[in-house]
Write a protein that holds these residues in place. Structure first.
Motif, PDB file in Angstrom:
ATOM      1  N   ASN A   1       0.823  -1.216   0.000  1.00 31.42           N
ATOM      2  CA  ASN A   1       0.000   0.000   0.000  1.00 31.42           C
ATOM      3  C   ASN A   1       0.858   1.268   0.000  1.00 31.42           C
ATOM      4  OD1 ASN A   1      -2.336  -1.484  -0.060  1.00 31.42           O
ATOM      5  ND2 ASN A   1      -2.835  -1.217   2.100  1.00 31.42           N
ATOM      6  N   GLY A   2       2.000   1.172  -0.667  1.00 26.84           N
ATOM      7  CA  GLY A   2       2.881   2.337  -0.755  1.00 26.84           C
ATOM      8  C   GLY A   2       2.481   3.252  -1.897  1.00 26.84           C
ATOM      9  N   VAL A   3       3.402   4.087  -2.340  1.00 24.82           N
ATOM     10  CA  VAL A   3       3.093   5.045  -3.395  1.00 24.82           C
ATOM     11  C   VAL A   3       3.049   4.336  -4.751  1.00 24.82           C
ATOM     12  CG1 VAL A   3       4.028   7.018  -2.155  1.00 24.82           C
ATOM     13  CG2 VAL A   3       5.544   5.674  -3.628  1.00 24.82           C
ATOM     14  N   THR A   4       2.345   4.923  -5.693  1.00 31.64           N
ATOM     15  CA  THR A   4       2.222   4.357  -7.036  1.00 31.64           C
ATOM     16  C   THR A   4       3.501   4.650  -7.828  1.00 31.64           C
ATOM     17  OG1 THR A   4       1.319   6.355  -8.062  1.00 31.64           O
ATOM     18  CG2 THR A   4      -0.242   4.889  -6.939  1.00 31.64           C
ATOM     19  N   PRO A   5       3.732   3.931  -8.937  1.00 30.60           N
ATOM     20  CA  PRO A   5       4.885   4.247  -9.786  1.00 30.60           C
ATOM     21  C   PRO A   5       4.879   5.703 -10.256  1.00 30.60           C
ATOM     22  CG  PRO A   5       3.993   2.104 -10.392  1.00 30.60           C
ATOM     23  CD  PRO A   5       3.033   2.706  -9.397  1.00 30.60           C
ATOM     24  N   LEU A   6       3.694   6.257 -10.546  1.00 24.69           N
ATOM     25  CA  LEU A   6       3.601   7.659 -10.956  1.00 24.69           C
ATOM     26  C   LEU A   6       4.074   8.576  -9.841  1.00 24.69           C
ATOM     27  CD1 LEU A   6       2.671  10.022 -12.763  1.00 24.69           C
ATOM     28  CD2 LEU A   6       0.372   9.697 -11.834  1.00 24.69           C
ATOM     29  N   PHE A   7       3.602   8.336  -8.623  1.00 18.41           N
ATOM     30  CA  PHE A   7       4.003   9.178  -7.498  1.00 18.41           C
ATOM     31  C   PHE A   7       5.501   9.064  -7.252  1.00 18.41           C
ATOM     32  CE2 PHE A   7      -0.423   8.657  -5.312  1.00 18.41           C
ATOM     33  CZ  PHE A   7      -1.009   9.291  -6.397  1.00 18.41           C
ATOM     34  N   TYR A   8       6.018   7.835  -7.354  1.00 20.45           N
ATOM     35  CA  TYR A   8       7.439   7.632  -7.078  1.00 20.45           C
ATOM     36  C   TYR A   8       8.305   8.375  -8.081  1.00 20.45           C
ATOM     37  CZ  TYR A   8      11.751   5.402  -5.649  1.00 20.45           C
ATOM     38  OH  TYR A   8      13.029   5.192  -5.182  1.00 20.45           O
ATOM     39  N   GLU A   9       7.941   8.305  -9.350  1.00 26.28           N
ATOM     40  CA  GLU A   9       8.766   8.968 -10.365  1.00 26.28           C
ATOM     41  C   GLU A   9       8.635  10.486 -10.280  1.00 26.28           C
ATOM     42  OE1 GLU A   9       7.914   7.084 -14.105  1.00 26.28           O
ATOM     43  OE2 GLU A   9       9.127   5.330 -13.590  1.00 26.28           O
ATOM     44  N   ALA A  10       7.473  10.981  -9.871  1.00 28.14           N
ATOM     45  CA  ALA A  10       7.345  12.422  -9.619  1.00 28.14           C
ATOM     46  C   ALA A  10       8.256  12.831  -8.463  1.00 28.14           C
ATOM     47  CB  ALA A  10       5.898  12.775  -9.314  1.00 28.14           C
ATOM     48  N   GLY A  11       8.339  11.976  -7.441  1.00 29.35           N
ATOM     49  CA  GLY A  11       9.244  12.243  -6.327  1.00 29.35           C
ATOM     50  C   GLY A  11      10.700  12.197  -6.749  1.00 29.35           C
ATOM     51  N   GLN A  12      11.041  11.240  -7.617  1.00 35.34           N
ATOM     52  CA  GLN A  12      12.424  11.170  -8.142  1.00 35.34           C
ATOM     53  C   GLN A  12      12.788  12.459  -8.874  1.00 35.34           C
ATOM     54  OE1 GLN A  12      12.163   7.462 -10.451  1.00 35.34           O
ATOM     55  NE2 GLN A  12      13.894   6.701  -9.245  1.00 35.34           N
ATOM     56  N   LEU A  13      11.866  12.943  -9.687  1.00 35.15           N
ATOM     57  CA  LEU A  13      12.124  14.171 -10.436  1.00 35.15           C
ATOM     58  C   LEU A  13      12.322  15.341  -9.486  1.00 35.15           C
ATOM     59  CD1 LEU A  13      12.322  15.805 -13.021  1.00 35.15           C
ATOM     60  CD2 LEU A  13       9.821  15.896 -13.090  1.00 35.15           C
ATOM     61  N   ALA A  14      11.459  15.449  -8.482  1.00 32.05           N
ATOM     62  CA  ALA A  14      11.592  16.534  -7.503  1.00 32.05           C
ATOM     63  C   ALA A  14      12.953  16.459  -6.803  1.00 32.05           C
ATOM     64  CB  ALA A  14      10.458  16.454  -6.475  1.00 32.05           C
ATOM     65  N   PHE A  15      13.345  15.258  -6.384  1.00 28.81           N
ATOM     66  CA  PHE A  15      14.600  15.088  -5.649  1.00 28.81           C
ATOM     67  C   PHE A  15      15.790  15.483  -6.511  1.00 28.81           C
ATOM     68  CE2 PHE A  15      18.085  12.776  -3.669  1.00 28.81           C
ATOM     69  CZ  PHE A  15      17.857  13.010  -2.323  1.00 28.81           C
ATOM     70  N   LYS A  16      15.769  15.085  -7.784  1.00 26.68           N
ATOM     71  CA  LYS A  16      16.883  15.409  -8.667  1.00 26.68           C
ATOM     72  C   LYS A  16      16.935  16.894  -8.993  1.00 26.68           C
ATOM     73  CE  LYS A  16      17.414  10.821 -10.667  1.00 26.68           C
ATOM     74  NZ  LYS A  16      17.409   9.979 -11.882  1.00 26.68           N
ATOM     75  N   LEU A  17      15.805  17.580  -8.856  1.00 23.19           N
ATOM     76  CA  LEU A  17      15.784  19.030  -9.044  1.00 23.19           C
ATOM     77  C   LEU A  17      16.152  19.773  -7.759  1.00 23.19           C
ATOM     78  CD1 LEU A  17      12.558  19.440 -11.235  1.00 23.19           C
ATOM     79  CD2 LEU A  17      14.926  19.777 -11.957  1.00 23.19           C
ATOM     80  N   GLY A  18      16.467  19.023  -6.717  1.00 21.93           N
ATOM     81  CA  GLY A  18      16.889  19.635  -5.467  1.00 21.93           C
ATOM     82  C   GLY A  18      15.750  20.061  -4.565  1.00 21.93           C
ATOM     83  N   VAL A  19      14.539  19.575  -4.828  1.00 23.67           N
ATOM     84  CA  VAL A  19      13.370  19.915  -4.011  1.00 23.67           C
ATOM     85  C   VAL A  19      13.016  18.705  -3.161  1.00 23.67           C
ATOM     86  CG1 VAL A  19      10.969  20.702  -4.039  1.00 23.67           C
ATOM     87  CG2 VAL A  19      12.560  21.480  -5.805  1.00 23.67           C
ATOM     88  N   ARG A  20      12.928  18.902  -1.855  1.00 25.16           N
ATOM     89  CA  ARG A  20      12.746  17.771  -0.938  1.00 25.16           C
ATOM     90  C   ARG A  20      11.296  17.556  -0.511  1.00 25.16           C
ATOM     91  NH1 ARG A  20      16.860  17.106  -2.983  1.00 25.16           N
ATOM     92  NH2 ARG A  20      18.896  16.671  -2.055  1.00 25.16           N
TER      93      ARG A  20
END
Length: 241
Positions: free
Chosen positions: A84-103
C-alpha cells in the motif's frame, strides 16, 4: 490570486502536510538509493515544494492516506515497493523533484486523509493556494500503460522525424542520426493534441491547477512541455509553441 501579492516560490509557506523525500541510506545528497516518502506536517514552515496534477487510477486508491496508515506514513514512510505504498507515478514524480533539489512534494491522495471528512473539508479549499505557491507543477498528461511518468521514446511516436545515415571518416555507415522538425505550426499541433486535448486537461477540476500554477511541466506522448504563467509553452529544448 488577484495578482496583487508578490509570490516567492523559493520561500513559500508549505501546505499543511507535504511528502518529505528521504534516501533510504540517510545521505541527503545520495542520488542512487531508493526514496522513502515520509508524510510530514509542514504547516507554518517555509521553503519550496513541487505539486502533482494527475488523474486518479485504480492504484491511487491503494496508495491513499487513511486514518489507519496515517501514523505509519508519518513515522516510517513508504516507497514504491511497500505494501500500500506510493504508485509508480508518485514515485517517479518524487524522483524528479529530488533530482531538481526539491525535498517536498504535495500529492492530494497522500497529503489529505481520504477517509476523514473534516480533513478533506479543511484541505480541499486550500488546493488553489497550494497550486499557486508551488515551485513547479508536474502535469501527468500522459502516462505509460503501467501508470509511469517516464518511458522510452520510440522513434515511431515522434512527429516530423527524418532518419539519416551516419558515416565515419572511412565512409562506412556506422549508425543513424535523427532530425526532428520544430517549426511553430508543428509544435503547436503537438501541444494541442498531446497536452490541450489530453484526458487530464479535459477534466474540469484541473482548470484551477493549470491557471494558478506558476510553472507547469507537462509530460505528453510527444515529449515534455514547460509553461510559465507569464509566457507561452516551450518544448524541452526551449522552442516556443
Amino acid at each position: 490570486m488577484s495578482q496583487c501579492d508578490s509570490i516567492d516560490v523559493e520561500l513559500a509557506q508549505l501546505p499543511t502536510r507535504c511528502i518529505e523525500l528521504r534516501p533510504v541510506c540517510g545521505n541527503e545528497e545520495c542520488n542512487k538509493c531508493q526514496l522513502l516518502f515520509v508524510l510530514s506536517r509542514t504547516e507554518g514552515a517555509r521553503g519550496k515544494y513541487i505539486i502533482l496534477s494527475h488523474r486518479w487510477g485504480p492504484d491511487t486508491f491503494t496508495a491513499r492516506t487513511t486514518k489507519d496508515n496515517y501514523e505509519y506514513r508519518c513515522t516510517q514512510g513508504v516507497g514504491c515497493d511497500t505494501f500500500n505504498g506510493v504508485t509508480p507515478l508518485f514515485y517517479e514524480a518524487g524522483q524528479l523533484a529530488f533530482k531538481l533539489g526539491v525535498r517536498h512534494i504535495w500529492i492530494d491522495s497522500v497529503c489529505i486523509v481520504q477517509d476523514d471528512p473534516a480533513d478533506w473539508r479543511r484541505e480541499s479549499v486550500k488546493m488553489a493556494e497550494y497550486y499557486q505557491y508551488a515551485w513547479l507543477t508536474i502535469a501527468a498528461t500522459h502516462t505509460t500503460e503501467n501508470g509511469r511518468l517516464f518511458r522510452d521514446i520510440a522513434i515511431s511516436n515522434l512527429t516530423r522525424v527524418t532518419r539519416l545515415p551516419y558515416r565515419g571518416v572511412d565512409g562506412e555507415q556506422n549508425s543513424h542520426f535523427y532530425l526532428q522538425g520544430a517549426d511553430a505550426k508543428g509544435l503547436a499541433n503537438d501541444y494541442i493534441t498531446a497536452v490541450g486535448n489530453s484526458e487530464l486537461t479535459r477534466r474540469g477540476w484541473v482548470y484551477q491547477e493549470r491557471i494558478l500554477s506558476r510553472r507547469l511541466l507537462a509530460f505528453s506522448a510527444t515529449g515534455m512541455f514547460l509553461q510559465y504563467q507569464t509566457g507561452v509553452p516551450q518544448s524541452a529544448v526551449g522552442d516556443r509553441v
